[in-house]
Design a protein around this motif. Structure first.
Motif, PDB file in Angstrom:
ATOM      1  N   GLU A 111       0.813  -1.226   0.000  1.00 13.89           N
ATOM      2  CA  GLU A 111       0.000   0.000   0.000  1.00 13.89           C
ATOM      3  C   GLU A 111       0.850   1.281   0.000  1.00 13.89           C
ATOM      4  OE1 GLU A 111      -2.981  -0.279  -0.582  1.00 13.89           O
ATOM      5  OE2 GLU A 111      -3.645  -2.238   0.145  1.00 13.89           O
ATOM      6  N   HIS A 112       2.018   1.233  -0.679  1.00 16.49           N
ATOM      7  CA  HIS A 112       2.907   2.400  -0.818  1.00 16.49           C
ATOM      8  C   HIS A 112       3.354   2.957   0.528  1.00 16.49           C
ATOM      9  CE1 HIS A 112       2.265   2.480  -5.113  1.00 16.49           C
ATOM     10  NE2 HIS A 112       0.953   2.449  -4.917  1.00 16.49           N
ATOM     11  N   GLN A 113       3.595   2.055   1.480  1.00 16.12           N
ATOM     12  CA  GLN A 113       4.017   2.494   2.796  1.00 16.12           C
ATOM     13  C   GLN A 113       5.391   3.161   2.758  1.00 16.12           C
ATOM     14  OE1 GLN A 113       2.386   2.922   5.392  1.00 16.12           O
ATOM     15  NE2 GLN A 113       4.007   3.381   6.874  1.00 16.12           N
ATOM     16  N   THR A 114       6.203   2.867   1.715  1.00 19.29           N
ATOM     17  CA  THR A 114       7.489   3.546   1.575  1.00 19.29           C
ATOM     18  C   THR A 114       7.285   5.049   1.441  1.00 19.29           C
ATOM     19  OG1 THR A 114       8.458   1.597   0.519  1.00 19.29           O
ATOM     20  CG2 THR A 114       9.595   3.673   0.173  1.00 19.29           C
ATOM     21  N   LEU A 115       6.227   5.454   0.747  1.00 15.96           N
ATOM     22  CA  LEU A 115       5.919   6.879   0.602  1.00 15.96           C
ATOM     23  C   LEU A 115       5.241   7.437   1.852  1.00 15.96           C
ATOM     24  CD1 LEU A 115       4.530   6.929  -3.056  1.00 15.96           C
ATOM     25  CD2 LEU A 115       6.806   7.610  -2.303  1.00 15.96           C
ATOM     26  N   ASN A 116       4.413   6.600   2.485  1.00 15.07           N
ATOM     27  CA  ASN A 116       3.594   7.088   3.608  1.00 15.07           C
ATOM     28  C   ASN A 116       4.304   7.017   4.957  1.00 15.07           C
ATOM     29  OD1 ASN A 116       1.459   7.543   1.829  1.00 15.07           O
ATOM     30  ND2 ASN A 116       0.726   5.433   2.042  1.00 15.07           N
ATOM     31  N   SER A 117       5.369   6.203   5.054  1.00 14.04           N
ATOM     32  CA  SER A 117       6.011   5.990   6.345  1.00 14.04           C
ATOM     33  C   SER A 117       6.494   7.279   7.010  1.00 14.04           C
ATOM     34  CB  SER A 117       7.174   5.002   6.182  1.00 14.04           C
ATOM     35  OG  SER A 117       7.789   4.742   7.427  1.00 14.04           O
ATOM     36  N   PRO A 118       7.113   8.241   6.249  1.00 16.29           N
ATOM     37  CA  PRO A 118       7.543   9.471   6.913  1.00 16.29           C
ATOM     38  C   PRO A 118       6.375  10.255   7.520  1.00 16.29           C
ATOM     39  CG  PRO A 118       8.627   9.239   4.806  1.00 16.29           C
ATOM     40  CD  PRO A 118       7.559   8.196   4.853  1.00 16.29           C
ATOM     41  N   LYS A 119       5.148  10.047   7.011  1.00 16.13           N
ATOM     42  CA  LYS A 119       3.986  10.788   7.502  1.00 16.13           C
ATOM     43  C   LYS A 119       3.297  10.069   8.669  1.00 16.13           C
ATOM     44  CE  LYS A 119       3.128  12.513   2.840  1.00 16.13           C
ATOM     45  NZ  LYS A 119       2.166  12.579   1.714  1.00 16.13           N
ATOM     46  N   ASN A 120       3.131   8.724   8.542  1.00 13.56           N
ATOM     47  CA  ASN A 120       2.381   8.016   9.580  1.00 13.56           C
ATOM     48  C   ASN A 120       3.262   7.309  10.598  1.00 13.56           C
ATOM     49  OD1 ASN A 120       3.249   5.644   8.300  1.00 13.56           O
ATOM     50  ND2 ASN A 120       1.372   5.480   7.084  1.00 13.56           N
ATOM     51  N   GLY A 121       4.582   7.286  10.330  1.00 11.04           N
ATOM     52  CA  GLY A 121       5.508   6.698  11.293  1.00 11.04           C
ATOM     53  C   GLY A 121       5.445   5.192  11.383  1.00 11.04           C
ATOM     54  N   GLN A 122       4.706   4.543  10.478  1.00 15.35           N
ATOM     55  CA  GLN A 122       4.585   3.088  10.493  1.00 15.35           C
ATOM     56  C   GLN A 122       5.730   2.447   9.697  1.00 15.35           C
ATOM     57  OE1 GLN A 122       2.241   1.474  12.344  1.00 15.35           O
ATOM     58  NE2 GLN A 122       1.726   3.559  13.056  1.00 15.35           N
ATOM     59  N   PRO A 123       6.113   1.221  10.036  1.00 12.83           N
ATOM     60  CA  PRO A 123       7.185   0.539   9.266  1.00 12.83           C
ATOM     61  C   PRO A 123       6.728   0.254   7.837  1.00 12.83           C
ATOM     62  CG  PRO A 123       6.151  -0.973  10.808  1.00 12.83           C
ATOM     63  CD  PRO A 123       5.600   0.381  11.138  1.00 12.83           C
ATOM     64  N   ASN A 124       7.694   0.059   6.969  1.00  5.85           N
ATOM     65  CA  ASN A 124       7.370  -0.238   5.567  1.00  5.85           C
ATOM     66  C   ASN A 124       8.065  -1.531   5.133  1.00  5.85           C
ATOM     67  OD1 ASN A 124       9.813   1.227   5.870  1.00  5.85           O
ATOM     68  ND2 ASN A 124       9.871   1.605   3.668  1.00  5.85           N
ATOM     69  N   PRO A 125       7.556  -2.684   5.542  1.00 10.34           N
ATOM     70  CA  PRO A 125       8.182  -3.968   5.171  1.00 10.34           C
ATOM     71  C   PRO A 125       8.083  -4.218   3.662  1.00 10.34           C
ATOM     72  CG  PRO A 125       6.040  -4.343   6.158  1.00 10.34           C
ATOM     73  CD  PRO A 125       6.326  -2.883   6.344  1.00 10.34           C
ATOM     74  N   ALA A 126       9.041  -4.929   3.154  1.00  9.68           N
ATOM     75  CA  ALA A 126       9.085  -5.220   1.714  1.00  9.68           C
ATOM     76  C   ALA A 126       8.307  -6.485   1.394  1.00  9.68           C
ATOM     77  CB  ALA A 126      10.523  -5.368   1.242  1.00  9.68           C
ATOM     78  N   ALA A 127       7.548  -6.424   0.321  1.00  9.14           N
ATOM     79  CA  ALA A 127       6.877  -7.621  -0.201  1.00  9.14           C
ATOM     80  C   ALA A 127       7.759  -8.333  -1.220  1.00  9.14           C
ATOM     81  CB  ALA A 127       5.549  -7.241  -0.840  1.00  9.14           C
ATOM     82  N   GLY A 128       8.740  -7.599  -1.727  1.00  5.24           N
ATOM     83  CA  GLY A 128       9.645  -8.167  -2.717  1.00  5.24           C
ATOM     84  C   GLY A 128      10.562  -7.097  -3.256  1.00  5.24           C
ATOM     85  N   TYR A 129      11.391  -7.493  -4.199  1.00  8.92           N
ATOM     86  CA  TYR A 129      12.348  -6.566  -4.804  1.00  8.92           C
ATOM     87  C   TYR A 129      12.467  -6.866  -6.296  1.00  8.92           C
ATOM     88  CZ  TYR A 129      13.807  -5.735   0.040  1.00  8.92           C
ATOM     89  OH  TYR A 129      13.826  -5.428   1.363  1.00  8.92           O
ATOM     90  N   PHE A 130      12.952  -5.879  -7.036  1.00 11.51           N
ATOM     91  CA  PHE A 130      13.334  -6.083  -8.440  1.00 11.51           C
ATOM     92  C   PHE A 130      14.405  -5.056  -8.778  1.00 11.51           C
ATOM     93  CE2 PHE A 130      10.045  -2.895  -8.506  1.00 11.51           C
ATOM     94  CZ  PHE A 130      10.351  -2.034  -9.550  1.00 11.51           C
ATOM     95  N   SER A 131      15.229  -5.364  -9.766  1.00 11.13           N
ATOM     96  CA  SER A 131      16.308  -4.465 -10.185  1.00 11.13           C
ATOM     97  C   SER A 131      16.046  -3.975 -11.599  1.00 11.13           C
ATOM     98  CB  SER A 131      17.655  -5.186 -10.118  1.00 11.13           C
ATOM     99  OG  SER A 131      17.725  -6.178 -11.133  1.00 11.13           O
ATOM    100  N   VAL A 132      16.860  -3.009 -12.034  1.00 11.46           N
ATOM    101  CA  VAL A 132      16.699  -2.496 -13.404  1.00 11.46           C
ATOM    102  C   VAL A 132      16.991  -3.576 -14.429  1.00 11.46           C
ATOM    103  CG1 VAL A 132      17.186  -0.084 -12.799  1.00 11.46           C
ATOM    104  CG2 VAL A 132      19.074  -1.625 -13.344  1.00 11.46           C
ATOM    105  N   ASN A 133      17.720  -4.621 -14.020  1.00 10.89           N
ATOM    106  CA  ASN A 133      17.987  -5.734 -14.937  1.00 10.89           C
ATOM    107  C   ASN A 133      16.815  -6.711 -15.004  1.00 10.89           C
ATOM    108  OD1 ASN A 133      20.622  -4.850 -15.575  1.00 10.89           O
ATOM    109  ND2 ASN A 133      21.413  -5.767 -13.684  1.00 10.89           N
TER     110      ASN A 133
END
Length: 383
Positions: free
Chosen positions: A88-110
């Motif tokens: 739910e875009h917690q990476t963007l919202n975390s600075p505002k709501n102070g909640q952690p932003n756990p990762a569901a996964g990752y991907f690279s430019v490759n």
């Protein structure tokens, strides 16, 4: 003089965000059933959110193609690291709501791929928890966060992605639920739920060079090995079909050429072979005649005796006229043969020397032995 500035916005395409925000969330239903693991992140061409964004772009639409993708990837941060997929875009919202932003996964430019006519695809590396959510259908959509040029609507860099249940994009490729084959990686089965690989599947994997122990499940490395072997077999089968088609076309072409042959320009092989044999016989006879003529001519010129004729006849037959002619040319007339006029002439009268008279044959013998007539006569008289 005023400096012209290019205005940029950040799109995190989620339908839950306000219209006047620079963050937009575009989401598509996830398809983790794809055999290659790739999922669609953005559509191709012009697109916009269901809530009317982008309101700050003159055309009211974003736009992406292969060229825009190439420029966007070049400007994307973390070229050597990973881009995050959160919830739910917690990476963007975390600075505002102070909640952690756990990762569901990752991907690279490759692990980003542009597919013409379809759009932008990524190949996520999901966490175990995210796989469990997806299998349980607790999350169904993937949302993209990207920066964009407000003048053109072109995405300029990728920021992140997120799992969400409120999509903002229509017309994306429908995506199916998580493949059952991925479940053992994310949710360890209980002892009562231990999956048993069917025997036919084990036998098929064995044919592909993958041996799975009894009671075990296939590992990611074994899956990769099996898929690689299967791809190689498919490629080989396609190449074989192409070769068969090419051979059939070439055969048909050859048959066409055969039907077009003018038979008046050719003779049957049996007739050709008979002609060759006749020519060979005539050539052999011609050589025999030439050899016989040359030897008879040398004999008539008193270059050789009757006993020598057979030798030179065989020499000519075995080595040809060139060798025979060279040998005959080296011979000089035999004096005794040249002096002989006729074998019917009476023997010479005895001389006062007391030596026995020599016949023509005696003189030939003396010449062949290399002794004088007197010595030969003496030896004859002693007998």
């Amino acid at each position: 003089m005023k400096t012209k500035h290019t205005h940029y916005g950040l799109a995190a395409l989620s339908a839950t965000l306000p219209h006047n925000s620079n963050i937009t969330a575009l989401a598509a239903e996830l398809n983790l059933n794809a055999s290659d693991g790739w999922v669609q992140l953005l559509p191709a061409g012009h697109f916009s959110a269901v809530d009317g964004r982008p309101v700050d772009v003159p055309s009211k639409q974003w736009f992406i193609d292969a060229d825009v993708t190439q420029a966007m990837l070049a400007a994307t941060p973390h070229q050597l690291g990973d881009l995050v997929i959160d919830y739910e875009h917690q990476t963007l919202n975390s600075p505002k709501n102070g909640q952690p932003n756990p990762a569901a996964g990752y991907f690279s430019v490759n692990e980003i791929d542009w597919r013409e006519g379809q759009g932008l695809f990524i190949k996520p590396r999901w966490s175990d928890k995210a796989l469990a959510y997806l299998h349980a259908k607790e999350y169904r959509y993937l949302s993209c966060v990207f920066g964009y040029d407000k003048a053109t609507g072109h995405p300029t860099f990728l920021h992140s992605a997120a799992l969400t249940n409120r999509p903002a994009l229509d017309g994306m490729t429908p995506l199916a639920e998580l493949a059952a084959t991925l479940l053992p990686q994310s949710i360890p089965p209980t002892k009562q739920e231990t999956p048993v690989m069917e025997e036919w599947l084990k036998q098929m994997l064995a044919k592909l060079g993958v041996e799975v122990a009894d009671g075990a499940t296939i590992s990611p490395e074994q899956r990769t090995t099996a898929l690689t072997a299967l791809t190689a077999l498919t490629t080989k089968a396609a190449q074989t079909e192409q070769a068969i088609a090419a051979l059939a076309a070439e055969t048909e072409k050859s048959i066409g050429k055969t039907m077009a042959v003018d038979l008046t320009q050719y003779v049957p092989k049996a007739a050709y072979d008979a002609t060759v044999q006749q020519l060979a016989a005539l050539s052999a006879q011609s050589q025999t005649d030439q050899v016989t003529t040359a030897v008879d001519k040398a004999f008539a010129a008193n270059k050789l005796t009757g006993a020598q004729k057979d030798y030179y006849l065989q020499l000519g037959q075995q080595h040809g006229m060139a060798v025979l002619t060279a040998q005959l040319d080296l011979l000089q007339p035999i004096a005794a043969l040249s002096a002989q006029q006729s074998q019917s002439l009476p023997p010479a009268a005895p001389t006062d020397t007391g030596l026995a008279a020599l016949t023509a044959e005696d003189k030939i013998a003396a010449d062949l032995l290399g002794i004088s007539y007197e010595d030969f006569a003496t030896s004859k008289g002693e007998k």
